[in-house]
Design a protein around this motif. Structure first.
Motif: not given
Lengths: 89, 1145
Positions: A74-82, B352-358, B535-538, B608-614
């Protein structure tokens, strides 16, 4: 000087003392480091608690905690990547 | 029905999802899942806590054969893919592994029954696999006399009559891949050298295997594709970092599938089979067309996060073994991988944009590379390099670094060289097994530092990498010094990777908001990267300043000239925090309107939208702002296009939020709102957890009557199909609790579920059913073994499959604790309860009930002290007399007599214990505690009070009375003692069947009675007691033998009494005594290798008997009375006794 008669008397008294000690060493009740008869018999009885305990405590489904820690999935859904490594620019 | 505004709003928001036509046989949820633009999830086939791997399907796709390993023992299993039932394939009297299936369904495997180095054996295909095949049906390939010491492994089928395998001659260090004919026994060698992992399609012409061969003077590990019809062999080289392994071919021989290890994920400095693997495939035709020595770029099918290996195909399905859920299990996915074949470039860019992991990004980039034939694209190389660095994969990053360096100018090359130093240092750092800086590591980094100094140019980057190397060596001051030397203005022109590493250094040695601000302002960073740092700063501010005002104050420092997107994100964070800080609804609504405007304005900017929502969701969730959390989540899904790859994530967030909010409202007692959210969750997911909670909540809210119509409606709208069986099972229970018929019906219903067969909720209810049946049927120590085993298995599966769900795990461990307690597995029960406790409780009352059970299991497991301590966790207001009594009892059992005495004193004097029986027991325990503390008078008073309570009972428990009289005798003297012993004697007469060691107890009591009677000059009473004890022990001796503590004590006490009072016994008594003594001494003397204590007893009895013979019987004893050799091992008291007796004689 102790004569032989006295010696025998002393030995008899001493021997008797030993015998009395032996006789007095009748086994006593001991508490062993495990459930003894005492422990088996002397625990209080609380039927008002125990009769329904298993029924009341066992669970048909998930325990309804209001909140729980986020699972990794679930946490993964909120991952924001560089953002580097995404853009073509 | 009362109005439910929240429910109405929520359900309205769902309306947009529900208006879809549904295919026949599919539920709405299944249809929605199928149409969603998402990576195909892996379908788990095997379940359970043990490792299960090497999965191979049979040609019909009905069965799956795999290796199961538990406690280092491996053996083959077969699973029916339709029902999920798994059974052992072979007898369990030998290890087996590595199944391989022929075209005709025969199964070959490695077997260890006849040879510890492994034999290749096979069995013929069966129609069904209900139980293991018998030994007679196992056929093993012959070995020649020269081959008895060779290892055999990795079987495969060349045809239905030829089995191939690897032979390793360890002594001669020769490895071969051979085939052996089942008809003639003839062996043919297909490959030699350092070769392993062979694979073929039976009837095909290609063999594929791994080899290590020397190339340009160094060993190279590669896959080899051999054409058996022409004899040609092709070494396969892939343009990927790492190594390949475990190859296989598709049935039509169009594709090679293999595992690939991209990087050193277990940090042992070696990329090998112990690292996370990825599945790739390559077209055989393309491979063969690739010029010799040239690399080929294959198609990536899975992500490194799932760590999958051992690929095997059947038609359009791929079977793999993956390790991402804690142990190895077999999974299924489409043969083209988890990225749908229909995804074109645009969709892949979206993904690619919406990926959740590297790691997902790397998968998508490799897929884009493959599908757009852009294998050599510089852009992809750059992006892969960046993402491997972000994924912390220095080994793979070094590979792409080398690629990126090709064709670059001198200036750029310096940059890559410096980066390479960092990556090599990082690789070495990750390989360290502890925090300690070893000499070897220091030397290696010192060498890298020297190399770094030799690279010209890039002065700022030098400082950064030097700083990082110093940090790796644990020299923080030096690292800090390097950081402080870095020119601030370098952010204006530094490459993004350099900035990333500068940030890494700063976050290690000098974490501060400034480090983030630099990057949020860096002109060469992309907008997305700047948003990430904002986002990381917040997040950093949240970790540093724990209060809302504190956080708001820190956010005020973020007032620089950022790009608009970053400013928006900061403003939205402020609005959220101000909303949280406002106590009143009006104030909150005001700030939500501000936030809503920002959300609306950002709806076209994905990052922006995703960072804001999260940020909003995280903040609202932690602050318990449930309503605003819901608004944001609803907005998220509303503003996400259905065809966007983000939609599936948003939908999942939405579904999770529905379920979570249902639980929150349930916790608050707001049942109508809770049921609305669970209802919404059913519409989204049709999962059993949602059904369970919806039904329970509706029933609590007295809405049972409408459930039938509600579920009919669900079924009509195709929202629910098969899961109706779960609903029926649950309702059956609730409507008729505790009835065997409803339990059996529930079991029947639950076994009808196929699609959600492996749902942990289903297993939880199954386990509960078997637990209830066991509780109903069990009587005392007797219980149904099958019910126990089934219940345990199902609850363990619920625990295992619900590993990410604390609510399921709590329920499973609770039920397991109860199950094992009921069958007297106290240690296991206590263990499960201990795990259960870690999840917490919904109320003090719930915890109190739990603690009672937990303490019981601890006590049963002989952990009485821990049991007593456990009851300290019951809240004082709930610690009734029962809990206090129980705690006092456990203290007493633990030997903590002071605590026990205090507890019982308090209870008794406060008159908290009701009922004469419990009062008697409490006084008995109090008396015993005082006795152990040496307070005899207090003990005696308590015992007498106990007796008073017992005497008031109509039905007096005799065992308890016996114990009490024993203690009263112990704490009394003379006539009182005699009286107590007489009472005890009477009681013992009736307790032969109910008392352990009845004989010993009786004899003890009679001997004590005799002793006290003699002291009171009541010789007749004493004589009677002696006669009775002699009678008892003689009966015992005649049925068993004249040996044992009762015999010993009777004889030694009788003889000693006779010596002290020779006139006591009659002639008849003396005859009995003489007979008894002779038999006892004979029995003792017959014991061979008797330990010192028995030798002492024997010698003592001999001395007494000799004295008795002389002085009482006036006989001349002939026994020589030689001192036993073990005399020195007697303790001092025993030696003194013996010496005194000898002298007496």
């Amino acid at each position: 000087m102790i004569n032989s008669t006295l010696k025998i008397r002393i030995m008899a008294v001493f021997g008797s003392a030993v015998l009395i000690q032996l006789f007095a060493c009748t086994p006593k009740i001991v508490v062993l480091d495990r459930q003894t008869i005492l422990e088996q018999e002397s625990a209080g009885e609380w039927p008002e608690i125990e009769s329904q305990l298993y029924q009341n405590s066992s669970s048909l489904g998930p325990i309804p905690f209001p909140t729980t820690p986020l699972s990794p999935q679930k946490e993964r859904l909120y991952h924001v990547l560089n953002g580097e490594g995404v853009s073509e620019e | 029905m009362k109005p439910r505004p929240l429910a109405t709003v929520f359900l309205f928001a769902l309306a947009c999802f529900i208006s879809q036509k549904v295919a026949i046989g599919e539920t709405l949820v299944q249809q929605r899942a199928a149409s969603a633009r998402r990576m195909t999830p892996l379908t788990k086939l095997t379940i359970g806590p043990d490792d299960q791997y090497h999965g191979v399907p049979d040609p019909t796709g009905t069965f799956l054969f795999f290796t199961h390993k538990a406690d280092l023992v491996s053996h083959l299993k077969v699973q029916n893919l339709k029902t999920g039932q798994a059974t052992s394939l072979l007898p369990l009297n030998a290890d087996s592994q590595e199944p391989a299936v022929a075209q005709n369904g025969n199964i070959a495997f490695t077997y260890y029954k006849l040879n510890a180095r492994g034999d290749i054996c096979y069995i013929e295909a069966q129609q069904e696999y209900r139980e293991p095949v018998t030994d007679s049906k196992i056929h093993c390939l012959n070995r020649s006399a020269q081959e008895t010491d060779t290892e055999r492994a990795s079987p495969f089928w060349k045809s239905n009559t030829e089995v191939g395998f690897v032979v390793r001659d360890i002594q001669n260090k020769v490895w071969k891949i051979v085939t052996q004919s089942l008809l003639t026994g003839q062996t043919t060698t297909l490959a030699e050298g350092k070769v392993w992992s062979p694979s073929m399609r039976a009837g095909g012409k290609y063999l594929i295997y791994e080899q290590i061969a020397t190339e340009s003077g160094s060993p190279q590990r590669n896959l080899v594709l051999a054409d058996l019809s022409t004899g040609q062999k092709k070494v396969l080289r892939f343009s990927l970092p790492g190594i390949s392994g475990f190859p296989s071919l598709s049935e039509d021989e169009q594709y090679v599938y293999f595992s690939h290890y991209l990087n050193d994920t277990n940090h042992d400095n070696v990329i090998d089979g112990s690292d996370n693997a990825v599945i790739f495939r390559a077209s055989v035709r393309s491979l063969l067309a690739t010029p010799e020595g040239q690399e080929f770029f294959p198609e990536q099918l899975t992500s490194v996060e799932s760590s999958c290996s051992f690929p095997r195909t059947l038609g359009n399905e791929l079977f793999v073994t993956c390790a991402f859920e804690g142990n190895l299990d077999v999974y299924q996915l489409p043969a083209q991988g988890i990225i749908p074949a229909t995804w074109d470039k645009a969709i892949l860019e979206n993904a690619l944009q919406t990926a959740r992991s590297y790691q997902d990004r790397i998968l998508i980039l490799n897929t884009m590379k493959f599908r757009t034939q852009a294998a050599t694209s510089v852009l992809f190389t750059q992006m892969l390099l960046t993402n491997h660095i972000l994924a912390d994969d220095p080994s793979a990053a070094l590979y792409y670094l080398a690629k990126a360096k090709q064709g670059t100018g001198k200036g750029e090359r310096a940059f890559y060289d410096v980066l390479g130093i960092y990556l090599r240092a990082k690789e070495l750092k990750k390989a360290q097994t502890s925090e300690e800086i070893t000499r070897a590591f220091r030397d290696q980094l010192s060498l890298l530092q020297t190399q770094l100094d030799q690279i010209p140019g890039e002065p700022e980057f030098h400082k950064v990498v030097h700083g990082l190397l110093a940090f790796f060596l644990g020299d923080h001051p030096k690292a800090q010094a390097y950081l402080s030397q870095v020119n601030d203005s370098h952010t204006d022109h530094a490459a993004p990777i350099q900035l990333m590493l500068t940030f890494e250094l700063a976050s290690h040695v000098q974490p501060s908001l400034n480090a983030y601000i630099h990057l949020m302002l860096a002109p060469h960073l992309s907008k997305e990267a700047k948003l990430f740092y904002a986002f990381s700063a917040l997040q950093f501010i949240e970790d540093e300043a724990h209060t809302v005002p504190g956080r708001l104050a820190k956010i005020e420092q973020l007032n620089q000239n950022f790009i608009p997107a970053v400013k928006t994100l900061i403003e939205s964070e402020k609005s959220v925090l101000k909303l949280i800080h406002k106590p009143d609804a009006g104030g909150k609504a005001f700030f939500y309107r501000e936030l809503d405007k920002l959300i609306s304005a950002s709806k076209d900017d994905y990052f922006l939208r995703k960072a804001l929502y999260v940020r909003a969701i995280v903040n609202f969730s932690k602050a318990g702002e449930v309503d605003y959390l819901r608004y944001v989540v609803t907005n998220w899904i509303r503003y996400t296009n259905r065809t966007d790859t983000e939609f599936d994530y948003a939908r999942e967030v939405f579904a999770n939020a529905s379920l979570d909010q249902g639980y929150i409202y349930l916790g608050k007692g707001q049942l109508a709102d809770a049921s609305a959210f669970f209802y919404g969750s059913i519409l989204q997911t049709d999962d059993l957890e949602s059904h369970y909670n919806y039904i329970q909540t509706m029933i609590k809210d007295h809405q049972r009557a409408i459930l039938k119509d509600r579920y009919q409606n669900f079924t009509d709208r195709k929202i629910v199909e098969e899961n109706i069986h779960f609903v029926d099972a649950l309702l059956g229970f609730i409507d008729a609790p505790g009835k065997l018929s409803s339990i059996d019906q529930a079991l029947e219903n639950l076994n009808l579920i196929e699609h959600d067969r492996d749902s942990p909720i289903r297993y939880l209810l199954l386990g509960y059913c078997h637990l209830q049946k066991l509780l109903l049927a069990a009587r005392g120590l007797d219980f149904d073994q099958d019910l126990f085993l089934n219940g345990h298995r199902e609850l363990m599966l619920a625990y295992e499959l619900g590993k990410d769900n604390a609510r399921i795990r709590a329920a499973a461990t609770q039920n397991l604790g109860i199950l094992h307690q009921r069958v007297q597995n106290a240690a296991i029960s206590a263990r499960f309860f201990a795990i259960r406790k870690t999840f917490g409780f919904n109320s003090p009352a719930e915890q109190a009930q739990f603690e009672w059970l937990f303490a019981q299991s601890l006590y049963d497991n002989r952990e009485a002290k821990e049991a007593a301590l456990e009851l300290n966790d019951v809240k004082p207001e709930l610690k009734t007399a029962a809990f206090q009594e129980r705690q006092g009892f456990y203290w007493m059992a633990a030997g903590q007599y002071q605590e026990a005495a205090e507890r019982f004193e308090t209870l008794i004097h406060a008159a908290q214990i009701k009922g004469d029986l419990n009062l008697a027991k409490a006084n008995l325990n109090l008396g015993f505690s005082w006795l152990k503390l040496g307070k005899k008078e207090l003990a005696k008073s308590a015992f007498l009070r106990s007796l008073e309570s017992l005497n008031r009972l109509e039905a007096k428990p005799e065992n308890l009375q016996t114990i009490l009289y024993g203690f009263i005798a112990q704490t009394s003297v003379a006539a009182e003692r005699q009286e107590a012993l007489k009472h005890r004697d009477e009681l013992l007469k009736n307790q032969k069947a109910s008392l352990d060691e009845w004989l010993m107890t009786c004899i003890q009591n009679k001997l004590q009675l005799a002793e006290v009677s003699l002291a009171l000059n009541q010789n007749d009473v004493a004589l009677q007691a002696f006669r009775e004890s002699l009678g008892l022990v003689t009966d015992y001796g005649q049925q068993n033998q004249f040996f044992g503590s009762g015999v010993y004590h009777t004889l030694s006490n009788t003889l000693a009494t006779g010596l002290l009072q020779p006139q006591l016994f009659s002639a008849e008594d003396l005859k009995i005594i003489e007979d008894f003594a002779k038999k006892t001494l004979t029995a003792y003397a017959a014991q061979s290798n008797a330990p010192p204590v028995l030798q002492y007893q024997l010698f003592k009895m001999k001395l007494l008997w000799t004295a008795f013979q002389k002085k009482v019987l006036h006989q001349s004893p002939t026994d020589k009375l030689e001192q036993p050799e073990s005399f020195k091992q007697f303790d001092a008291k025993q030696r003194a006794e013996i010496t005194a007796l000898r002298n007496l004689i």
